[in-house]
Design an enzyme around this catalytic site. Structure first.
Site, PDB file in Angstrom:
ATOM      1  CG  ASN A  38       8.832 -18.036  45.671  1.00  0.00           C
ATOM      2  OD1 ASN A  38       9.279 -16.932  46.001  1.00  0.00           O
ATOM      3  ND2 ASN A  38       9.404 -18.798  44.764  1.00  0.00           N
ATOM      4  CE  LYS A  61       7.042 -18.384  40.581  1.00  0.00           C
ATOM      5  NZ  LYS A  61       8.340 -18.913  40.365  1.00  0.00           N
ATOM      6  NE  ARG A  65      13.208 -18.377  46.648  1.00  0.00           N
ATOM      7  CZ  ARG A  65      13.421 -17.582  45.612  1.00  0.00           C
ATOM      8  NH1 ARG A  65      12.416 -17.018  44.990  1.00  0.00           N
ATOM      9  NH2 ARG A  65      14.644 -17.356  45.192  1.00  0.00           N
ATOM     10  CG  HIS A 120      19.515 -20.238  42.180  1.00  0.00           C
ATOM     11  ND1 HIS A 120      20.304 -19.978  41.084  1.00  0.00           N
ATOM     12  CD2 HIS A 120      18.368 -19.568  41.973  1.00  0.00           C
ATOM     13  CE1 HIS A 120      19.669 -19.164  40.257  1.00  0.00           C
ATOM     14  NE2 HIS A 120      18.478 -18.905  40.787  1.00  0.00           N
ATOM     15  CG  HIS A 123      19.052 -23.071  39.326  1.00  0.00           C
ATOM     16  ND1 HIS A 123      18.027 -23.602  40.075  1.00  0.00           N
ATOM     17  CD2 HIS A 123      18.512 -22.049  38.627  1.00  0.00           C
ATOM     18  CE1 HIS A 123      16.919 -22.926  39.840  1.00  0.00           C
ATOM     19  NE2 HIS A 123      17.184 -21.981  38.967  1.00  0.00           N
ATOM     20  CG  LEU A 124      22.608 -24.022  33.739  1.00  0.00           C
ATOM     21  CD1 LEU A 124      23.212 -24.732  32.533  1.00  0.00           C
ATOM     22  CD2 LEU A 124      23.552 -22.934  34.237  1.00  0.00           C
ATOM     23  N   GLY A 125      18.577 -21.247  34.623  1.00  0.00           N
ATOM     24  CA  GLY A 125      17.258 -20.751  34.231  1.00  0.00           C
ATOM     25  C   GLY A 125      17.428 -19.311  33.795  1.00  0.00           C
ATOM     26  CG  ASN A 126      15.157 -15.158  33.249  1.00  0.00           C
ATOM     27  OD1 ASN A 126      15.974 -14.918  32.361  1.00  0.00           O
ATOM     28  ND2 ASN A 126      14.139 -14.383  33.517  1.00  0.00           N
ATOM     29  NE  ARG A 176      11.358 -20.750  25.840  1.00  0.00           N
ATOM     30  CZ  ARG A 176      10.465 -20.898  26.796  1.00  0.00           C
ATOM     31  NH1 ARG A 176       9.666 -21.923  26.792  1.00  0.00           N
ATOM     32  NH2 ARG A 176      10.342 -19.995  27.742  1.00  0.00           N
ATOM     33  CD  GLU A 230      14.078 -28.655  34.742  1.00  0.00           C
ATOM     34  OE1 GLU A 230      12.946 -28.745  34.217  1.00  0.00           O
ATOM     35  OE2 GLU A 230      14.262 -28.146  35.857  1.00  0.00           O
ATOM     36  CD  GLU A 287      13.973 -23.214  43.681  1.00  0.00           C
ATOM     37  OE1 GLU A 287      13.357 -23.189  42.594  1.00  0.00           O
ATOM     38  OE2 GLU A 287      14.719 -22.297  44.063  1.00  0.00           O
TER      39      GLU A 287
HETATM   40  P1  AMP Z   1      13.445 -20.721  34.405  1.00  0.00           P
HETATM   41  O1  AMP Z   1      13.956 -19.453  35.056  1.00  0.00           O
HETATM   42  O2  AMP Z   1      13.900 -21.960  35.112  1.00  0.00           O
HETATM   43  O3  AMP Z   1      11.964 -20.694  34.141  1.00  0.00           O
HETATM   44  O4  AMP Z   1      14.144 -20.790  32.948  1.00  0.00           O
HETATM   45  C1  AMP Z   1      13.876 -19.839  31.965  1.00  0.00           C
HETATM   46  C2  AMP Z   1      14.860 -20.034  30.822  1.00  0.00           C
HETATM   47  O5  AMP Z   1      14.732 -21.385  30.316  1.00  0.00           O
HETATM   48  C3  AMP Z   1      14.589 -19.108  29.655  1.00  0.00           C
HETATM   49  O6  AMP Z   1      15.806 -18.605  29.137  1.00  0.00           O
HETATM   50  C4  AMP Z   1      13.955 -20.014  28.618  1.00  0.00           C
HETATM   51  O7  AMP Z   1      14.215 -19.598  27.321  1.00  0.00           O
HETATM   52  C5  AMP Z   1      14.681 -21.317  28.899  1.00  0.00           C
HETATM   53  N1  AMP Z   1      13.947 -22.444  28.310  1.00  0.00           N
HETATM   54  C6  AMP Z   1      12.772 -22.976  28.698  1.00  0.00           C
HETATM   55  N2  AMP Z   1      12.388 -23.974  27.853  1.00  0.00           N
HETATM   56  C7  AMP Z   1      13.366 -24.063  26.905  1.00  0.00           C
HETATM   57  C8  AMP Z   1      13.574 -24.875  25.739  1.00  0.00           C
HETATM   58  N3  AMP Z   1      12.705 -25.804  25.393  1.00  0.00           N
HETATM   59  N4  AMP Z   1      14.696 -24.654  25.008  1.00  0.00           N
HETATM   60  C9  AMP Z   1      15.577 -23.704  25.369  1.00  0.00           C
HETATM   61  N5  AMP Z   1      15.443 -22.915  26.448  1.00  0.00           N
HETATM   62  C10 AMP Z   1      14.360 -23.076  27.195  1.00  0.00           C
END
Ligand code: AMP
Length: 407
Positions: free
Chosen positions: A7, A14, A90, A179, A207-210, A284, A333, A383
């Site tokens: 990736n 990665k 990827r 995604h 899908h809720l990440g960055n 966080r 998650e 993924e």
């Molecule tokens: P990712 O792109 O999937 O790595 O997700 C990153 C996002 O997940 C960032 O906004 C982190 O702050 C959030 N995140 C990861 N662990 C936690 C947690 N324990 N509580 C709240 N947000 C988290």
């Protein structure tokens, strides 16, 4: 068969080496800040992880280091490159060319190159990864797995923008989504967990990440998704604004005399959780600030949750209900508080979060209450597994064709 999953991001690489037959990860790692003086390499086998700083001029150098680390020294996972059966790459943008993963050949490479116009940093980086593998592991079969492929079957009414039609014809202006590999994985896993056939389910996958996106998966097929022509559209994200009134763009550009690049930077890098809270793009830190009374951090939290809720509402209407809502990635998650805010007040729609089950973090599980009509499921995305699986299946099918032709 051992499969190397690559990736390549604009300044990162990665990787994961997977023994697909036993479904075991043999090694994984990451080269960061490729192209800068401060690049470093993390490599792990089981729990044993090493990190070292090392200058990496480009992706080819990073790839060289990865292959050396995989095969030599005390952290080696295999004894020679001959033990790698195939490589899966990827690729962010497959445009309208690719509805599925594809064996990499000259034609596929030239299409990925052509599509770099739509995802300049990502497709170019992926090509560097492909060229480096061709150079260092000549003859090894390689498969391209596209983030956009899953959404290529969206209905035209979902993927078109209400702009003059010729912009779609001439410049490919349409929704491509992103995604896709993650949404595909969690929808398949959700069906497994529910013990149902995916073709019988209506799912909303989040899908809720960055980066953040939501999709409506109707009887196995995505019918809409929140990311658009680029991954800037849809939800509010770490640094991306998501959907805003498009008139704001021209207004601000005129008002502040901004170049297109400056405006793009504002929307992609200075907005979202970071832009509103002024604290961080990391939820966080935003949560900590909001808990100690920072009102803008609190606002960022509320805006994020309300946007996810609105997409869930849209997709419930599109599918006339749903069987399950699936959450994945860092926020989906791990953040119990955000899940609470997203699902609060949805009882009249048959969506009830179980506050006790919701407390824990990170592992695959159902978090809705037994009386909820809609099941809420948390599934850590994978993924890399999907890339390895597509690669395995395409390479195996190709070998069978060659065998039949030979016989
Ligand atoms: P990712 O792109 O999937 O790595 O997700 C990153 C996002 O997940 C960032 O906004 C982190 O702050 C959030 N995140 C990861 N662990 C936690 C947690 N324990 N509580 C709240 N947000 C988290």
């Amino acid at each position: 068969m051992n499969i190397l999953v690559i990736n390549a991001g604009s300044s990162s690489l990665k990787y994961q080496l997977v023994d697909f037959n036993s479904n075991k990860v043999l090694a994984r790692g990451l080269c960061e800040r490729v192209g800068s003086d401060s690049s470093f390499h993390k490599h792990g086998v089981d729990d044993n992880e090493i990190v070292h700083e090392t200058p990496l001029r480009d992706h080819e150098e990073a790839m060289q280091l990865v292959l050396k680390t995989l095969t030599e020294g005390e952290h080696a996972a295999i004894s020679s490159l001959a033990e790698i059966g195939a490589v899966g790459h990827r690729i962010v943008h497959g445009g309208e060319y690719f509805q599925a993963s594809a064996m990499i050949d000259d034609d596929v490479i030239s299409k990925i190159d052509e599509l770099a116009e739509l995802a300049p940093l990502h497709n170019k980086a992926a090509l560097s990864g492909i060229y480096a593998c061709q150079e260092l592991m000549p003859g090894i079969p390689m498969v391209a797995v596209f983030d956009t492929a899953f959404f290529q079957t969206l209905p035209q009414s979902a993927y078109m923008y209400p702009l003059p039609y010729e912009y779609y014809e001439q410049y490919g202006i349409r929704k491509y989504g992103a995604h896709g590999t993650s949404h595909r994985y969690i929808s398949e896993r959700a069906a497994d967990i529910l013990g149902e056939n995916l073709q019988d389910l209506r799912l909303i996958t989040c899908h809720l990440g960055n980066g953040c996106s939501v999709s409506a998966i109707d009887h196995g097929h995505p019918i809409d998704t929140s990311m658009g022509f680029t991954p800037l559209d849809g939800l509010m994200m770490g640094t991306r604004c998501g959907a805003i009134d498009p008139a704001i763009v021209t207004y601000l550009m005129q008002k502040l005399d901004l170049t297109p690049q400056q405006m793009d930077d504002i929307m992609n890098k200075k907005s979202g959780l970071l832009g509103i809270s002024g604290v961080s793009n990391d939820l966080r830190s935003v949560r900590e600030a909001s808990e100690s009374g920072n009102e803008r951090a609190m606002l960022a939290y509320e805006m994020f949750a309300s946007r996810v809720k609105k997409y869930i509402g849209q997709y419930l209407a599109l599918m006339a209900g749903c069987d399950a809502i699936v959450l994945t990635a860092g926020i989906g998650e791990n953040c119990a508080k955000m899940r609470r805010m997203i699902f609060s007040g949805l009882q009249p729609l048959g969506i009830v979060l179980d506050q006790e089950k919701n407390k824990h973090r990170g592992f695959e599980r159902i978090v809705s209450s037994d009386k909820s009509e809609v099941t809420i499921i948390i599934i850590p995305t994978d993924e890399e597994y999907m890339i390895a699986r597509d690669t395995y299946e395409i390479v195996r099918a190709q070998r069978q064709i060659v065998r039949v032709q030979r016989d």
